[in-house]
Design a protein around this motif. Structure first.
Motif, PDB file in Angstrom:
ATOM      1  N   PRO A  25      -3.055 -16.344   5.300  1.00 26.61           N
ATOM      2  CA  PRO A  25      -2.361 -17.538   5.822  1.00 26.61           C
ATOM      3  C   PRO A  25      -2.613 -18.795   4.999  1.00 26.61           C
ATOM      4  O   PRO A  25      -1.747 -19.670   4.918  1.00 26.61           O
ATOM      5  N   ALA A  26      -3.798 -18.892   4.373  1.00 26.78           N
ATOM      6  CA  ALA A  26      -4.090 -20.073   3.548  1.00 26.78           C
ATOM      7  C   ALA A  26      -3.137 -20.146   2.360  1.00 26.78           C
ATOM      8  O   ALA A  26      -2.664 -21.230   1.980  1.00 26.78           O
ATOM      9  N   LYS A  27      -2.839 -18.988   1.766  1.00 30.87           N
ATOM     10  CA  LYS A  27      -1.876 -18.937   0.664  1.00 30.87           C
ATOM     11  C   LYS A  27      -0.475 -19.336   1.138  1.00 30.87           C
ATOM     12  O   LYS A  27       0.279 -19.997   0.424  1.00 30.87           O
ATOM     13  N   ALA A  28      -0.151 -18.901   2.366  1.00 29.41           N
ATOM     14  CA  ALA A  28       1.153 -19.261   2.937  1.00 29.41           C
ATOM     15  C   ALA A  28       1.267 -20.771   3.091  1.00 29.41           C
ATOM     16  O   ALA A  28       2.307 -21.375   2.756  1.00 29.41           O
ATOM     17  N   LEU A  29       0.194 -21.415   3.567  1.00 26.56           N
ATOM     18  CA  LEU A  29       0.190 -22.873   3.717  1.00 26.56           C
ATOM     19  C   LEU A  29       0.349 -23.557   2.362  1.00 26.56           C
ATOM     20  O   LEU A  29       1.102 -24.522   2.228  1.00 26.56           O
ATOM     21  N   ASP A  30      -0.365 -23.048   1.345  1.00 26.76           N
ATOM     22  CA  ASP A  30      -0.268 -23.636   0.004  1.00 26.76           C
ATOM     23  C   ASP A  30       1.166 -23.553  -0.534  1.00 26.76           C
ATOM     24  O   ASP A  30       1.666 -24.491  -1.153  1.00 26.76           O
ATOM     25  N   THR A  31       1.805 -22.420  -0.266  1.00 23.91           N
ATOM     26  CA  THR A  31       3.184 -22.215  -0.732  1.00 23.91           C
ATOM     27  C   THR A  31       4.129 -23.250  -0.134  1.00 23.91           C
ATOM     28  O   THR A  31       4.936 -23.860  -0.831  1.00 23.91           O
ATOM     29  N   LEU A  32       4.007 -23.452   1.169  1.00 21.54           N
ATOM     30  CA  LEU A  32       4.889 -24.404   1.856  1.00 21.54           C
ATOM     31  C   LEU A  32       4.558 -25.842   1.470  1.00 21.54           C
ATOM     32  O   LEU A  32       5.453 -26.671   1.281  1.00 21.54           O
ATOM     33  N   PHE A  33       3.275 -26.126   1.324  1.00 24.44           N
ATOM     34  CA  PHE A  33       2.864 -27.489   0.977  1.00 24.44           C
ATOM     35  C   PHE A  33       3.329 -27.853  -0.432  1.00 24.44           C
ATOM     36  O   PHE A  33       3.681 -29.007  -0.705  1.00 24.44           O
ATOM     37  N   ASP A  34       3.337 -26.873  -1.314  1.00 22.25           N
ATOM     38  CA  ASP A  34       3.801 -27.103  -2.685  1.00 22.25           C
ATOM     39  C   ASP A  34       5.253 -27.580  -2.693  1.00 22.25           C
ATOM     40  O   ASP A  34       5.626 -28.460  -3.466  1.00 22.25           O
ATOM     41  N   VAL A  35       6.067 -27.010  -1.819  1.00 22.35           N
ATOM     42  CA  VAL A  35       7.476 -27.413  -1.725  1.00 22.35           C
ATOM     43  C   VAL A  35       7.580 -28.837  -1.177  1.00 22.35           C
ATOM     44  O   VAL A  35       8.358 -29.659  -1.672  1.00 22.35           O
ATOM     45  N   ILE A  36       6.777 -29.127  -0.152  1.00 21.58           N
ATOM     46  CA  ILE A  36       6.816 -30.460   0.465  1.00 21.58           C
ATOM     47  C   ILE A  36       6.439 -31.524  -0.561  1.00 21.58           C
ATOM     48  O   ILE A  36       7.064 -32.584  -0.654  1.00 21.58           O
ATOM     49  N   LYS A  37       5.424 -31.249  -1.376  1.00 19.84           N
ATOM     50  CA  LYS A  37       5.022 -32.189  -2.427  1.00 19.84           C
ATOM     51  C   LYS A  37       6.087 -32.309  -3.510  1.00 19.84           C
ATOM     52  O   LYS A  37       6.339 -33.391  -4.033  1.00 19.84           O
ATOM     53  N   SER A  38       6.719 -31.174  -3.834  1.00 19.38           N
ATOM     54  CA  SER A  38       7.715 -31.159  -4.917  1.00 19.38           C
ATOM     55  C   SER A  38       8.965 -31.938  -4.569  1.00 19.38           C
ATOM     56  O   SER A  38       9.706 -32.348  -5.453  1.00 19.38           O
ATOM     57  N   LYS A  39       9.232 -32.178  -3.290  1.00 19.68           N
ATOM     58  CA  LYS A  39      10.433 -32.906  -2.861  1.00 19.68           C
ATOM     59  C   LYS A  39      10.480 -34.298  -3.492  1.00 19.68           C
ATOM     60  O   LYS A  39      11.544 -34.807  -3.825  1.00 19.68           O
ATOM     61  N   LYS A  40       9.306 -34.893  -3.710  1.00 17.24           N
ATOM     62  CA  LYS A  40       9.270 -36.229  -4.314  1.00 17.24           C
ATOM     63  C   LYS A  40       9.746 -36.203  -5.773  1.00 17.24           C
ATOM     64  O   LYS A  40      10.239 -37.189  -6.296  1.00 17.24           O
ATOM     65  N   ARG A  41       9.540 -35.033  -6.396  1.00 16.48           N
ATOM     66  CA  ARG A  41       9.916 -34.921  -7.813  1.00 16.48           C
ATOM     67  C   ARG A  41      11.342 -34.420  -8.004  1.00 16.48           C
ATOM     68  O   ARG A  41      11.937 -34.586  -9.047  1.00 16.48           O
ATOM     69  N   ASN A  42      11.875 -33.761  -6.968  1.00 10.25           N
ATOM     70  CA  ASN A  42      13.202 -33.153  -7.096  1.00 10.25           C
ATOM     71  C   ASN A  42      14.053 -33.552  -5.896  1.00 10.25           C
ATOM     72  O   ASN A  42      13.812 -33.101  -4.779  1.00 10.25           O
ATOM     73  N   HIS A  43      15.015 -34.409  -6.115  1.00 10.08           N
ATOM     74  CA  HIS A  43      15.826 -34.939  -5.015  1.00 10.08           C
ATOM     75  C   HIS A  43      17.036 -34.065  -4.708  1.00 10.08           C
ATOM     76  O   HIS A  43      17.871 -34.435  -3.888  1.00 10.08           O
ATOM     77  N   ASN A  44      17.139 -32.920  -5.368  1.00  7.95           N
ATOM     78  CA  ASN A  44      18.267 -32.032  -5.114  1.00  7.95           C
ATOM     79  C   ASN A  44      18.027 -31.092  -3.931  1.00  7.95           C
ATOM     80  O   ASN A  44      18.900 -30.337  -3.553  1.00  7.95           O
ATOM     81  N   PHE A  45      16.826 -31.129  -3.376  1.00  8.08           N
ATOM     82  CA  PHE A  45      16.504 -30.248  -2.251  1.00  8.08           C
ATOM     83  C   PHE A  45      17.314 -30.645  -1.024  1.00  8.08           C
ATOM     84  O   PHE A  45      17.544 -31.820  -0.767  1.00  8.08           O
ATOM     85  N   SER A  46      17.720 -29.659  -0.246  1.00  2.00           N
ATOM     86  CA  SER A  46      18.432 -29.918   1.000  1.00  2.00           C
ATOM     87  C   SER A  46      17.457 -30.467   2.041  1.00  2.00           C
ATOM     88  O   SER A  46      16.402 -29.880   2.290  1.00  2.00           O
ATOM     89  N   GLU A  47      17.811 -31.600   2.646  1.00  2.00           N
ATOM     90  CA  GLU A  47      16.936 -32.209   3.663  1.00  2.00           C
ATOM     91  C   GLU A  47      16.753 -31.295   4.861  1.00  2.00           C
ATOM     92  O   GLU A  47      15.668 -31.213   5.439  1.00  2.00           O
ATOM     93  N   LYS A  48      17.825 -30.591   5.233  1.00  2.00           N
ATOM     94  CA  LYS A  48      17.735 -29.673   6.369  1.00  2.00           C
ATOM     95  C   LYS A  48      16.762 -28.540   6.086  1.00  2.00           C
ATOM     96  O   LYS A  48      15.965 -28.140   6.954  1.00  2.00           O
ATOM     97  N   LEU A  49      16.789 -28.028   4.855  1.00  2.00           N
ATOM     98  CA  LEU A  49      15.900 -26.933   4.476  1.00  2.00           C
ATOM     99  C   LEU A  49      14.445 -27.416   4.421  1.00  2.00           C
ATOM    100  O   LEU A  49      13.529 -26.725   4.877  1.00  2.00           O
ATOM    101  N   ILE A  50      14.220 -28.616   3.895  1.00  2.00           N
ATOM    102  CA  ILE A  50      12.868 -29.176   3.829  1.00  2.00           C
ATOM    103  C   ILE A  50      12.313 -29.373   5.240  1.00  2.00           C
ATOM    104  O   ILE A  50      11.142 -29.109   5.514  1.00  2.00           O
ATOM    105  N   GLU A  51      13.177 -29.818   6.163  1.00  2.00           N
ATOM    106  CA  GLU A  51      12.738 -29.983   7.553  1.00  2.00           C
ATOM    107  C   GLU A  51      12.339 -28.638   8.156  1.00  2.00           C
ATOM    108  O   GLU A  51      11.338 -28.526   8.863  1.00  2.00           O
ATOM    109  N   GLU A  52      13.130 -27.609   7.846  1.00  2.00           N
ATOM    110  CA  GLU A  52      12.817 -26.256   8.337  1.00  2.00           C
ATOM    111  C   GLU A  52      11.472 -25.776   7.781  1.00  2.00           C
ATOM    112  O   GLU A  52      10.654 -25.186   8.513  1.00  2.00           O
TER     113      GLU A  52
END
Length: 355
Positions: A25-52
């Motif tokens: 589960p710790a790896k799973a958290l890291d995977t999701l957190f990496d995406v949340i952090k990456s949103k600041k660098r990549n504005h092409n992400f879907s807001e709905k998907l990031i919320e999910e």
């Protein structure tokens, strides 16, 4: 998390689920957190998907009771969308607290009663573990400690983090006060007196920081706003009511001072119903503190407001309330018996009663 595949939003949830299936589960958290952090660098992400993804991340945090990890993700998400998508931030924060509340309630139903622990920040210390080992603590007590109290602690930490998260942004001001009221209800439900005191101090500190704020901007809290004043006042009235129910009279007195300060800031005329409710509670606080003169003044003010508000007040109810005012006045000691009594304060309270 070096692979780009892991950080692609469309793959993140499925990849996290794969890690969970193999017990990581710790790896799973890291995977999701990496995406949340990456949103600041990549504005092409879907807001709905990031919320999910954010909801899935917080669900994992709740499952693992990792409030500090949830805090990291929430602060990242706040920075990401507090200016552009406040509705999503509010939805995510409330969703997180709802999950934590449901799990805590399930734990409460699983264990018979709550365990008396003075401070949630100090549960499960080595001393307590040793004490329980030699004290013949029953199986149910141990069950309550291991099942219920960790969830109560987690929920308490979650409330504190969310209040800290939202305290500076005017766009989520209503949600901030809603969570503060939820936290007061939590303290009542689980009889958390230590946490109640900490919560009162926290809200007081947050208000002090707003007052000291020199140059409020469009997104910061403005205490000159009638809405802001009313929200703060409503929250302190709930605080006062909770303090009375928990018989924390010192905290009740502090809440009265807070309410008086907020009323002084406001130029509006408050609803008679609200003021009658306030003076009724104020009378009880003064009675408990032994301030009989102030108690009588509050009882009289409550009588005045109730009479003005209820046009169809029955003669019996009016007589009963008037008798209470008389009894309260007769209970006030004569000044000659108390030379330390401040006459100027007496005149001030008397003037307030007549106004």
């Amino acid at each position: 998390m070096g692979s780009r595949f892991f950080t692609r939003p469309e793959n993140a949830i499925s990849k996290a689920d794969e890690f969970i299936k193999v017990g990581k589960p710790a790896k799973a958290l890291d995977t999701l957190f990496d995406v949340i952090k990456s949103k600041k660098r990549n504005h092409n992400f879907s807001e709905k998907l990031i919320e999910e993804i954010m909801f899935r991340y917080l669900e994992l945090c709740v499952d693992l009771k990792k409030s500090h990890v949830a805090k990291e993700g929430l602060f990242q998400y706040r920075n990401m969308c507090q200016s552009t998508n406040v509705a999503s931030l509010a939805s995510v924060v409330q969703g997180y607290l709802n999950m934590a509340e449901k799990r805590t309630e399930s734990a409460r139903q699983e264990s018979a009663d709550s365990v008396e622990v003075d401070d949630l920040e100090n549960i499960a210390t080595p001393e307590m573990i040793m004490l329980s080992a030699v004290s013949g603590e029953g199986a149910q007590d141990r069950s309550d400690r291991t099942i219920l109290m960790p969830w109560v602690k987690f929920l308490w930490e979650s409330y504190c983090q969310c209040l800290e998260l939202l305290r500076t942004n005017a766009r989520v001001e209503r949600l901030y006060h809603s969570i503060a009221i939820q936290a007061f209800k939590f303290c009542l439900k689980y009889q958390r007196k230590t946490e109640f005191r900490k919560l009162c101090d926290k809200l007081r500190n947050h208000l002090d920081l707003i007052i000291k704020q020199q140059n409020p901007t469009a997104n910061t809290i403005n205490l000159n706003s009638p809405e802001t004043q009313q929200w703060n006042l409503d929250t302190r009235l709930v605080q006062l009511d909770a303090a009375i129910q928990m018989e924390l009279w010192q905290e009740a007195y502090k809440a009265v001072e807070d309410i008086h300060g907020l009323m002084s800031l406001s130029k509006k005329t408050f609803q008679p119903k609200m003021m009658a409710n306030y003076y009724q509670k104020l009378a009880l606080v003064f009675w408990k503190s032994g301030n009989l003169l102030f108690h009588a003044a509050a009882v009289f003010k409550h009588f005045q407001l109730t009479r003005d508000m209820k046009k169809n007040l029955s003669p019996e109810e009016s007589a009963r309330m008037a008798s209470r005012v008389l009894a309260a006045c007769l209970s006030v000691p004569l000044p000659s018996q108390h030379p330390e009594f401040d006459r100027s304060e007496e005149r001030r309270v008397g003037k307030e009663c007549r106004s």
